[in-house]
Every structure is written in C-alpha cells, then in structure tokens.
Design a protein around this motif. Structure first.
Motif, short mmCIF file in Angstrom:
data_model
loop_
_atom_site.label_atom_id
_atom_site.label_comp_id
_atom_site.label_asym_id
_atom_site.label_seq_id
_atom_site.Cartn_x
_atom_site.Cartn_y
_atom_site.Cartn_z
N HIS A 84 0.78 -1.16 0.00
CA HIS A 84 -0.01 0.01 -0.17
C HIS A 84 0.89 1.36 -0.11
CE1 HIS A 84 -3.74 -2.09 0.37
NE2 HIS A 84 -3.25 -2.91 1.72
N LEU A 85 0.57 2.10 -0.54
CA LEU A 85 1.31 3.43 -0.64
C LEU A 85 1.54 3.93 0.70
CD1 LEU A 85 2.48 5.64 -2.47
CD2 LEU A 85 0.23 6.75 -2.56
N ILE A 86 0.62 4.03 1.59
CA ILE A 86 0.80 4.55 3.16
C ILE A 86 1.89 3.54 3.91
CG2 ILE A 86 -1.03 3.17 4.11
CD1 ILE A 86 -0.27 6.91 4.81
N ASP A 87 1.83 2.28 3.29
CA ASP A 87 3.06 1.82 4.16
C ASP A 87 4.29 2.16 3.38
OD1 ASP A 87 0.90 0.28 5.02
OD2 ASP A 87 0.98 -1.41 4.04
N ALA A 88 4.41 2.24 2.26
CA ALA A 88 5.71 2.84 1.53
C ALA A 88 6.12 4.27 2.18
CB ALA A 88 5.54 2.76 0.00
N ILE A 89 4.86 4.90 2.27
CA ILE A 89 5.31 6.46 2.97
C ILE A 89 6.02 6.39 4.25
CG2 ILE A 89 4.15 8.61 3.68
CD1 ILE A 89 2.50 8.35 0.95
N GLU A 90 5.42 5.19 5.25
CA GLU A 90 5.92 5.29 6.47
C GLU A 90 7.19 4.84 6.36
OE1 GLU A 90 1.74 4.10 8.58
OE2 GLU A 90 2.96 2.47 7.92
N LYS A 91 7.52 3.93 5.53
CA LYS A 91 8.94 3.47 5.33
C LYS A 91 9.78 4.24 4.80
CE LYS A 91 7.41 -1.36 4.65
NZ LYS A 91 7.25 -2.40 3.70
N ILE A 92 9.56 5.05 3.93
CA ILE A 92 10.36 6.13 3.36
C ILE A 92 10.55 7.33 4.22
CG2 ILE A 92 10.24 7.91 1.40
CD1 ILE A 92 8.94 6.00 -0.43
N VAL A 93 9.78 7.79 5.09
CA VAL A 93 9.93 8.69 5.95
C VAL A 93 10.75 8.22 7.13
CG1 VAL A 93 8.62 10.34 7.82
CG2 VAL A 93 7.69 9.96 5.54
N GLY A 94 10.68 7.05 7.34
CA GLY A 94 11.45 6.60 8.57
C GLY A 94 12.95 6.49 7.93
N ALA A 95 13.13 5.87 6.72
CA ALA A 95 14.46 6.08 6.04
C ALA A 95 15.11 7.22 6.02
CB ALA A 95 14.47 5.38 4.55
N LEU A 96 14.20 8.57 5.78
CA LEU A 96 14.88 9.85 5.21
C LEU A 96 15.29 10.31 7.01
CD1 LEU A 96 12.60 10.98 2.68
CD2 LEU A 96 14.81 10.56 2.49
N VAL A 97 14.26 10.02 7.70
CA VAL A 97 14.48 10.46 9.25
C VAL A 97 15.91 9.86 9.70
CG1 VAL A 97 13.96 10.33 11.79
CG2 VAL A 97 12.27 11.33 9.74
N GLY A 98 16.16 8.39 9.45
CA GLY A 98 17.23 7.82 10.14
C GLY A 98 18.74 8.30 9.22
#
Length: 116
Positions: A84-98
C-alpha cells in the motif's frame, strides 16, 4: 573496529527487513503498531547505512527510500501480502529521518559542515 561493524549491521538489517516484508504474513514479526514498526525499521536502516558509508550520503538518501518503495511493490508478487502507498510512505519517511539523524550526528561530531 566499530566502523567495520556498521556495514555488517546495515546489510544484516536490510536482509531481515526483506525477509519480514516478503515472507508469508504469519511469519512477520509483530512488536506493536505496524506503522511504527515500518518507520522504526527503515529509520534504523537509514541510520546504519549512513554510519557505514558516510561518504555516500547522496546515494544512500536516494537508494534506501527506493528500496522501501520497491519492497512494497514486490509484496504484490506474494500470495498473501499486499503493498500500500501509505505503508511505503511510512517506510520512506523512516528511512529519510534515519539518514538525516545519522548525518546530523556525523556533522556535529566532526564540528564541520557535511560533504556528500
């Protein structure tokens, strides 16, 4: 010694994320809210890759979110998973924050501006 462990840790975490993302749903580890799990996993991954390869920041900040999106797409190839797009967004935001936190730490620890 510590610097040599970061690449091993980064690739190990990436492998575990791939397994958790593409394995049957019943084998996926659950520790709490899945949105927080996704964010935290990719936040850790981004942090570890920036720590492992500090001179490759630009590539990492592009590739780790791309990996998150790709893994989400690959779930459509499994019989019991769905991306799902929302799942990808959660992962991408986490990656960028890290990635951002690791880079900020590196910058503050060196006392100089970052170089990509």
């Amino acid at each position: 010694m510590q610097q040599k462990l970061f690449p091993v840790a980064a690739w190990t975490v990436f492998g575990l994320i791939v397994l958790a993302t593409l394995s049957p749903i019943g084998l996926r580890p659950q520790t709490g809210h899945v949105g927080i799990e996704r964010f935290a996993a990719f936040c850790a991954l981004g942090t570890l890759y920036v720590a492992a390869y500090p001179h490759r920041f630009v590539q990492i900040i592009a590739l780790v979110p791309a990996a998150a999106f790709t893994l989400e797409l690959l779930q459509h190839l499994t019989p019991d998973r769905h991306g799902h797009l929302i799942d990808a967004i959660e992962k991408i935001v986490g990656a960028l924050v890290g990635c951002g936190f690791a880079r900020l730490y590196q910058t503050l620890a060196r006392g100089q501006p970052p170089h990509s």
